[in-house]
Structures are given as C-alpha cells and as structure tokens.
Design a protein around this motif. Structure first.
Motif, short mmCIF file in Angstrom:
data_model
loop_
_atom_site.label_atom_id
_atom_site.label_comp_id
_atom_site.label_asym_id
_atom_site.label_seq_id
_atom_site.Cartn_x
_atom_site.Cartn_y
_atom_site.Cartn_z
N ASN A 186 9.01 52.43 43.72
CA ASN A 186 9.75 51.21 43.39
C ASN A 186 9.98 51.06 41.87
N GLU A 187 10.31 52.18 41.22
CA GLU A 187 10.51 52.20 39.77
C GLU A 187 12.00 52.14 39.41
N PRO A 188 12.35 51.55 38.27
CA PRO A 188 13.75 51.51 37.84
C PRO A 188 14.24 52.90 37.41
N MET A 189 15.50 53.14 37.65
CA MET A 189 16.08 54.45 37.31
C MET A 189 17.59 54.32 37.24
N VAL A 190 18.21 54.96 36.24
CA VAL A 190 19.67 55.06 36.17
C VAL A 190 20.03 56.53 36.31
N PHE A 191 21.02 56.84 37.12
CA PHE A 191 21.36 58.24 37.38
C PHE A 191 22.83 58.35 37.74
N LEU A 192 23.31 59.57 37.77
CA LEU A 192 24.68 59.83 38.19
C LEU A 192 24.73 59.97 39.71
N ALA A 193 25.70 59.30 40.31
CA ALA A 193 25.85 59.37 41.77
C ALA A 193 27.30 59.63 42.11
N TRP A 194 27.52 60.28 43.23
CA TRP A 194 28.88 60.59 43.66
C TRP A 194 28.90 60.81 45.17
N ARG A 195 30.02 60.57 45.74
CA ARG A 195 30.28 60.91 47.14
C ARG A 195 31.33 62.03 47.18
N PRO A 196 31.23 62.86 48.23
CA PRO A 196 30.30 62.84 49.35
C PRO A 196 28.94 63.43 48.97
N HIS A 197 27.89 62.75 49.36
CA HIS A 197 26.53 63.24 49.11
C HIS A 197 25.56 62.47 50.01
N THR A 198 24.51 63.16 50.43
CA THR A 198 23.54 62.55 51.35
C THR A 198 22.66 61.52 50.66
N MET A 199 22.70 61.42 49.33
CA MET A 199 21.88 60.39 48.66
C MET A 199 22.27 59.00 49.16
N PHE A 200 23.53 58.84 49.58
CA PHE A 200 23.97 57.53 50.07
C PHE A 200 23.45 57.25 51.48
N GLN A 201 23.05 58.28 52.21
CA GLN A 201 22.44 58.10 53.52
C GLN A 201 20.92 57.99 53.42
N ASN A 202 20.35 58.71 52.45
CA ASN A 202 18.89 58.82 52.38
C ASN A 202 18.22 57.71 51.56
N TYR A 203 19.01 57.05 50.70
CA TYR A 203 18.43 56.04 49.82
C TYR A 203 19.33 54.81 49.77
#
Length: 290
Positions: free
Chosen positions: A193-210
């Motif tokens: 439960n820590e703060p974090m800034v990162f690069l995100a993009w679709r399509p990618h499973t990060m949007f399903q997993n988190y």
C-alpha cells in the motif's frame, strides 16, 4: 578439326552460362516456392508480439518463410528504414514514435491502424489520493522523487521527460529500466500500500491485475496515439498480398488484453492464442486478402 574446336568453344560457353545462372541468386532470400522471406520486427513488449504473430501465421499460410528480428525500438526502426526489416506492427503516432518517424521519413511507410488511442501516461495505484499530473508538484518526497519508467529507447520515456519539464516536476527523476522491473515495483508497492508514480499504457495486463489510474493531463502532453503497422516501401512489390493484409488488419484493445492475460497466466501460448484469433476472424482475413 574446325568442327571439333567449335564444339569445345560452345561447351565452354555453356558451362560459363550455367555457372553464372547458378550463382546469381540475388540478395533476397526466397523459399522453395520462389516467394521471398519476410522479416518482422519484434521488441520486448508482449502486446507487439500478438499482431506480429498474426501476420506471421498468414504469411506462412500463403507460402512465405518468415523471420522475426528482435531488438530495441531504435534497432527496429533503423532496420525498417534500411529494408532489413519488412514489417513492424507497433508504430505509435503522432506522439510516441514521432522522433523516429521524423528521422526516417519516407524510408518507412505507414499502412493500416491496428487500434486507436489507447490510454497511456503517468499513473498511480488507485489508493493514492492524486488524480492529475499537476498534483504531483510539491509531493516528490512521498514518491522518493521517482517516476518509474521503462527501457530508455522507448518513445514513452521521451514524452515522460517532456511531461516533467511542462509541469515543473524538477524534483522528480525518471528512472530508466525495463517493463519487468516496473511491474516488480508495482507489485511491491501495491502489496504494501505504498505510493508510486509510473508509466502505464494499454494494451497491458497491469490494468487487469492492479487497481490503477492514469493521471489526468490538463496540459495535453500525452496526445493519445493511433497504432500503425510500419513497413519498408518495398513490401508492396515483394509481397503484395501481405501488404494488403497489413493495410487492413485490426485487432481490438480488448482482444489484445484478453490474449495477454492468458499468456501471462500461462493458460495458453502466444502461438495458440494468435492461431485461435486467426480462426475466429478467418472470414474477415479472407475478405481482406481477396
């Protein structure tokens, strides 16, 4: 005697002619059916492997031999511009790959759009009380002054640097790394439960997993791209049917993420998933090729 000498001369000429024909294969590899080899560019982003493999399967069905050429994005664009690579199905424009598009100009041809305007940009886990990039200013200590990035040659990294400048985030450093390293950081942050800034993009499973959110961008630095298939201009004559395929091939973001999720969970292999997608869309593919 004259006839014998004439026969010897004819024999020598015939041997020389056959030798020249036998050695003059040209610079381009062909398969047994006389069709030329097609080279497809591949970089270390799984979402790019899906359309690359769909194109590979269709090309092989139509009698071409296919080679995958692997490397980072700079290597792929250079190869595409020089004709060492025929197809690269993941050119993001007008933003992410603008530098490469400007550099190589008409040495690279853009054909069809695979999918349009996928989300991308700075992101945070959903529990972080920030909704806009503007809100990052003055809060660098909470995030250890870090914005977690990916491979240094990725187009997103250039836009990330521009974002830091536009929003005055001089107390942040964009961390170069890799996609697996970014995901490992995201897994650790969300687990604790820590703060974090990162690069995100679709399509990618990060949007399903988190549970994550892409931050609002009121300055419109992150112009959402269309994703094109780039080809070397010679493909049109080299493989007109495959050129026609990449002009019209579309794969939805939803289909991509479903396949990526199954690949990640080891439910299916890339080969199985792309062949299955091809069979489900056979009528559409056949219509394109006609």
């Amino acid at each position: 005697m004259l006839f014998k000498r004439f026969s010897i001369v004819i024999s020598i000429l015939l041997v020389l002619t056959l030798s020249v024909v036998g050695c003059s294969g040209g610079d381009t590899a062909t398969d047994g059916d006389g069709k030329e080899e097609i080279v497809i560019g591949k970089v270390p982003y799984p979402q790019e492997w899906i359309p690359a493999n769909i194109i590979k399967h269709v090309a092989e069905e139509r009698g071409y031999s296919v080679k995958m050429s692997e490397g980072d994005i700079g290597f792929i664009f250079l190869g595409l511009s020089q004709g060492d690579i025929d197809i690269y199905p993941d050119v993001w424009l007008p933003t992410l790959h603008k530098n490469y598009a400007d550099k190589y100009g008409d040495k690279i041809e853009l054909t069809g759009i695979l999918y349009s305007k996928p989300d991308m940009g700075f992101a945070v886990p959903d529990y972080v009380d920030i909704d806009s990039i503007e809100e990052l200013k003055g809060r660098a200590d909470e995030f250890d002054g870090r914005i977690i990035g990916v491979e240094p040659s990725a187009g997103m990294m250039l836009t990330a640097k521009k974002t830091v400048e536009e929003y005055g985030l001089e107390n942040y450093e964009i961390m170069e790394g890799s996609t697996p390293a970014l995901l490992a950081e995201l897994e650790k942050a969300t687990k604790n439960n820590e703060p974090m800034v990162f690069l995100a993009w679709r399509p990618h499973t990060m949007f399903q997993n988190y549970d994550i959110k892409v931050l609002e961008d009121p300055k419109d630095v992150w112009v959402l791209d269309d994703v094109f298939t780039g080809v070397h201009p010679t493909l049109k004559d080299k493989a007109p049917d495959i050129y026609k395929l990449v002009q019209n091939l579309e794969v939805s973001i939803e289909d991509m993420e479903e396949m990526l999720d199954k690949m990640e969970s080891e439910e299916n292999t890339l080969e199985e998933l792309t062949k299955e997608w091809l069979e489900e869309n056979r009528e559409k593919i056949d219509s394109i090729l006609k």
